[in-house]
Design a protein around this motif. Structure first.
Motif, PDB file in Angstrom:
ATOM      1  N   ASN A   1     -14.061  65.935  35.912  1.00 52.41           N
ATOM      2  CA  ASN A   1     -14.191  65.256  37.191  1.00 52.41           C
ATOM      3  C   ASN A   1     -15.351  65.917  37.927  1.00 52.41           C
ATOM      4  O   ASN A   1     -15.160  66.782  38.766  1.00 52.41           O
ATOM      5  N   VAL A   2     -16.555  65.549  37.549  1.00 53.58           N
ATOM      6  CA  VAL A   2     -17.738  66.212  38.069  1.00 53.58           C
ATOM      7  C   VAL A   2     -18.061  65.695  39.459  1.00 53.58           C
ATOM      8  O   VAL A   2     -18.256  64.501  39.677  1.00 53.58           O
ATOM      9  N   ILE A   3     -18.100  66.595  40.425  1.00 53.26           N
ATOM     10  CA  ILE A   3     -18.462  66.257  41.792  1.00 53.26           C
ATOM     11  C   ILE A   3     -19.464  67.271  42.281  1.00 53.26           C
ATOM     12  O   ILE A   3     -19.570  68.366  41.743  1.00 53.26           O
ATOM     13  N   ASP A   4     -20.228  66.936  43.319  1.00 49.44           N
ATOM     14  CA  ASP A   4     -21.213  67.899  43.799  1.00 49.44           C
ATOM     15  C   ASP A   4     -20.554  68.942  44.684  1.00 49.44           C
ATOM     16  O   ASP A   4     -19.430  68.772  45.165  1.00 49.44           O
ATOM     17  N   LEU A   5     -21.235  70.049  44.886  1.00 44.32           N
ATOM     18  CA  LEU A   5     -20.682  71.197  45.582  1.00 44.32           C
ATOM     19  C   LEU A   5     -20.295  70.863  47.013  1.00 44.32           C
ATOM     20  O   LEU A   5     -19.243  71.272  47.497  1.00 44.32           O
ATOM     21  N   MET A   6     -21.148  70.134  47.729  1.00 39.87           N
ATOM     22  CA  MET A   6     -20.844  69.781  49.112  1.00 39.87           C
ATOM     23  C   MET A   6     -19.559  68.969  49.192  1.00 39.87           C
ATOM     24  O   MET A   6     -18.707  69.201  50.048  1.00 39.87           O
ATOM     25  N   GLU A   7     -19.387  68.009  48.275  1.00 42.88           N
ATOM     26  CA  GLU A   7     -18.182  67.193  48.265  1.00 42.88           C
ATOM     27  C   GLU A   7     -16.947  68.042  47.977  1.00 42.88           C
ATOM     28  O   GLU A   7     -15.879  67.837  48.569  1.00 42.88           O
ATOM     29  N   ALA A   8     -17.075  69.012  47.044  1.00 44.78           N
ATOM     30  CA  ALA A   8     -15.950  69.903  46.735  1.00 44.78           C
ATOM     31  C   ALA A   8     -15.549  70.718  47.954  1.00 44.78           C
ATOM     32  O   ALA A   8     -14.361  70.900  48.244  1.00 44.78           O
ATOM     33  N   LEU A   9     -16.532  71.209  48.705  1.00 42.45           N
ATOM     34  CA  LEU A   9     -16.252  71.991  49.908  1.00 42.45           C
ATOM     35  C   LEU A   9     -15.553  71.144  50.963  1.00 42.45           C
ATOM     36  O   LEU A   9     -14.588  71.574  51.596  1.00 42.45           O
ATOM     37  N   LYS A  10     -16.032  69.927  51.152  1.00 40.99           N
ATOM     38  CA  LYS A  10     -15.442  69.048  52.158  1.00 40.99           C
ATOM     39  C   LYS A  10     -14.005  68.691  51.803  1.00 40.99           C
ATOM     40  O   LYS A  10     -13.133  68.657  52.669  1.00 40.99           O
ATOM     41  N   ARG A  11     -13.747  68.427  50.517  1.00 40.46           N
ATOM     42  CA  ARG A  11     -12.383  68.109  50.109  1.00 40.46           C
ATOM     43  C   ARG A  11     -11.451  69.305  50.291  1.00 40.46           C
ATOM     44  O   ARG A  11     -10.295  69.153  50.680  1.00 40.46           O
ATOM     45  N   SER A  12     -11.977  70.495  49.989  1.00 39.64           N
ATOM     46  CA  SER A  12     -11.171  71.708  50.163  1.00 39.64           C
ATOM     47  C   SER A  12     -10.803  71.895  51.627  1.00 39.64           C
ATOM     48  O   SER A  12      -9.675  72.256  51.967  1.00 39.64           O
ATOM     49  N   LEU A  13     -11.759  71.649  52.506  1.00 41.01           N
ATOM     50  CA  LEU A  13     -11.536  71.832  53.938  1.00 41.01           C
ATOM     51  C   LEU A  13     -10.542  70.820  54.483  1.00 41.01           C
ATOM     52  O   LEU A  13      -9.736  71.133  55.361  1.00 41.01           O
ATOM     53  N   SER A  14     -10.543  69.603  53.925  1.00 41.05           N
ATOM     54  CA  SER A  14      -9.661  68.554  54.433  1.00 41.05           C
ATOM     55  C   SER A  14      -8.266  68.613  53.821  1.00 41.05           C
ATOM     56  O   SER A  14      -7.437  67.757  54.081  1.00 41.05           O
ATOM     57  N   GLY A  15      -8.037  69.616  52.967  1.00 36.69           N
ATOM     58  CA  GLY A  15      -6.711  69.792  52.382  1.00 36.69           C
ATOM     59  C   GLY A  15      -6.476  68.987  51.143  1.00 36.69           C
ATOM     60  O   GLY A  15      -5.350  68.842  50.683  1.00 36.69           O
ATOM     61  N   LYS A  16      -7.528  68.429  50.539  1.00 34.65           N
ATOM     62  CA  LYS A  16      -7.398  67.620  49.331  1.00 34.65           C
ATOM     63  C   LYS A  16      -7.754  68.416  48.078  1.00 34.65           C
ATOM     64  O   LYS A  16      -7.971  67.853  47.028  1.00 34.65           O
ATOM     65  N   ALA A  17      -7.811  69.750  48.230  1.00 35.73           N
ATOM     66  CA  ALA A  17      -8.217  70.584  47.093  1.00 35.73           C
ATOM     67  C   ALA A  17      -7.255  70.482  45.926  1.00 35.73           C
ATOM     68  O   ALA A  17      -7.617  70.677  44.777  1.00 35.73           O
ATOM     69  N   ALA A  18      -5.992  70.179  46.229  1.00 35.07           N
ATOM     70  CA  ALA A  18      -5.003  70.100  45.156  1.00 35.07           C
ATOM     71  C   ALA A  18      -5.262  68.923  44.232  1.00 35.07           C
ATOM     72  O   ALA A  18      -4.884  68.926  43.065  1.00 35.07           O
ATOM     73  N   LYS A  19      -5.921  67.884  44.767  1.00 35.71           N
ATOM     74  CA  LYS A  19      -6.198  66.709  43.958  1.00 35.71           C
ATOM     75  C   LYS A  19      -7.529  66.814  43.228  1.00 35.71           C
ATOM     76  O   LYS A  19      -7.753  66.149  42.234  1.00 35.71           O
ATOM     77  N   ALA A  20      -8.438  67.625  43.762  1.00 34.39           N
ATOM     78  CA  ALA A  20      -9.753  67.792  43.139  1.00 34.39           C
ATOM     79  C   ALA A  20      -9.877  69.192  42.605  1.00 34.39           C
ATOM     80  O   ALA A  20      -9.595  70.153  43.292  1.00 34.39           O
ATOM     81  N   LYS A  21     -10.293  69.332  41.353  1.00 37.50           N
ATOM     82  CA  LYS A  21     -10.414  70.640  40.731  1.00 37.50           C
ATOM     83  C   LYS A  21     -11.595  71.391  41.309  1.00 37.50           C
ATOM     84  O   LYS A  21     -12.608  70.808  41.658  1.00 37.50           O
ATOM     85  N   PRO A  22     -11.514  72.737  41.427  1.00 35.75           N
ATOM     86  CA  PRO A  22     -12.635  73.517  41.925  1.00 35.75           C
ATOM     87  C   PRO A  22     -13.824  73.431  40.976  1.00 35.75           C
ATOM     88  O   PRO A  22     -13.663  73.352  39.766  1.00 35.75           O
ATOM     89  N   VAL A  23     -15.022  73.487  41.531  1.00 35.09           N
ATOM     90  CA  VAL A  23     -16.236  73.329  40.751  1.00 35.09           C
ATOM     91  C   VAL A  23     -17.161  74.497  40.984  1.00 35.09           C
ATOM     92  O   VAL A  23     -17.349  74.945  42.104  1.00 35.09           O
ATOM     93  N   ALA A  24     -17.742  75.032  39.903  1.00 29.45           N
ATOM     94  CA  ALA A  24     -18.774  76.052  40.009  1.00 29.45           C
ATOM     95  C   ALA A  24     -20.098  75.358  39.760  1.00 29.45           C
ATOM     96  O   ALA A  24     -20.339  74.852  38.669  1.00 29.45           O
ATOM     97  N   ALA A  25     -20.979  75.328  40.749  1.00 33.07           N
ATOM     98  CA  ALA A  25     -22.224  74.577  40.619  1.00 33.07           C
ATOM     99  C   ALA A  25     -23.399  75.472  40.350  1.00 33.07           C
ATOM    100  O   ALA A  25     -23.499  76.554  40.894  1.00 33.07           O
ATOM    101  N   ALA A  26     -24.299  75.006  39.508  1.00 35.71           N
ATOM    102  CA  ALA A  26     -25.539  75.727  39.253  1.00 35.71           C
ATOM    103  C   ALA A  26     -26.546  75.405  40.339  1.00 35.71           C
ATOM    104  O   ALA A  26     -27.441  76.184  40.624  1.00 35.71           O
TER     105      ALA A  26
END
Length: 295
Positions: A244-269
């Protein structure tokens, strides 16, 4: 104290000294440990010490220690000869200096021990040194020979006793550049940093070590318990989820909004590219240990 001391000697501050005993503050007693077993017979195996060249068995009581000075050339030392090397710190913790706690980088801290009076006659002097330490607000530094090595130790008051922590020596610490040299020297996106700071603020809390359990060891205990009950073990990790590839900014925003459980954490280059996340293995429920090893 019921446990056996790791070391006994004296604690000295200038002309004031008292007999003390050092006890391990940490324990690996509850760790899962394994023994080597012959699968054909189910019996434990016994390891033998043999001459590396001739293959002849050698009794352990006959062995001596050797220091290699050049290839295949050793200086031999007996246990008695090693014990004959006695420094003052072999039997005395002599307080040499007092420093601020923040002056000691955490990378130097190693193993903790408890220090307590060894005899009733030394309690008064021990309490005086302990309270002087407490009032000073500083950490005492001394030297101690422990396990055939002279160690630098830090002493701090702790409850009715003193906490002694061994400190690593300068030549034990590798330069950080060896690990960090390949990290590019560039600034982070200010907006991403701001969101990450908000996530940190949401997740801050007090440190509670009892809340952290070794899930891997729990899974091992569960595997052992299942096999002991006649099962096949059956402890496996779930299969990897689809990428489930998403960009870093989107991952941060989802984490902040409490949706981190639905989206896997991403390490971006980079902000535009991200590597697939790895699914976490589901922790198995804890089971009673089959066997424990005492130190």
């Amino acid at each position: 104290m019921a446990t056996r001391p790791s070391w006994e000697g004296h604690l000295r501050l200038s002309l004031v000294s008292c007999p003390v005993a050092l006890y391990n503050a940490s324990s690996r007693e509850g760790d899962v440990s394994f023994r080597l077993i012959n699968p054909t017979t189910g019996n434990r195996v016994r390891q033998l010490t043999v001459d590396a060249e001739t293959g002849t068995p050698v009794e352990r009581k006959e062995l001596v220690r050797g220091f290699e000075t050049s290839k295949d050339r050793y200086v031999l030392l007996t246990d008695e000869e090693i014990r004959s090397v006695r420094l003052e710190s072999t039997r005395t913790i002599d307080i040499e200096r007092f420093v601020k706690l923040e002056d000691i980088d955490r990378i130097w801290w190693e193993d903790p021990y408890y220090l307590a009076p060894a005899q009733k006659a030394g309690v008064e002097a021990f309490v005086v040194i302990r309270e002087a330490l407490r009032e000073s607000g500083r950490v005492a530094l001394g030297r101690l020979v422990l396990h055939t090595r002279e160690r630098l130790v830090a002493l701090e008051p702790r409850g009715r006793g003193i906490l002694v922590t061994t400190l690593r020596s300068h030549d034990e610490i590798r330069p950080e550049e060896e690990a960090f040299a390949a990290i590019p020297d560039r600034k982070a996106d200010a907006r991403m940093v701001e969101i990450a700071e908000q996530i940190i603020a949401q997740q801050h809390g007090a440190f509670d070590p009892s809340a952290f359990v070794d899930r891997y060891e729990d899974a091992l205990r569960d595997l052992i318990a299942r096999k002991d009950d006649g099962g096949d073990g059956g402890v496996t990790a779930p299969p990897p989820e689809p990428d489930n590839v998403i960009d870093l900014m989107e991952a941060l925003k989802r984490s902040l909004s409490g949706k981190a459980a639905k989206a896997k954490p991403v390490a971006a280059a980079a902000a535009a590219k991200a590597t697939p996340a790895r699914a976490k293995a589901k922790a198995a429920p804890a089971a009673k240990p089959v066997r424990r090893r005492s130190r």
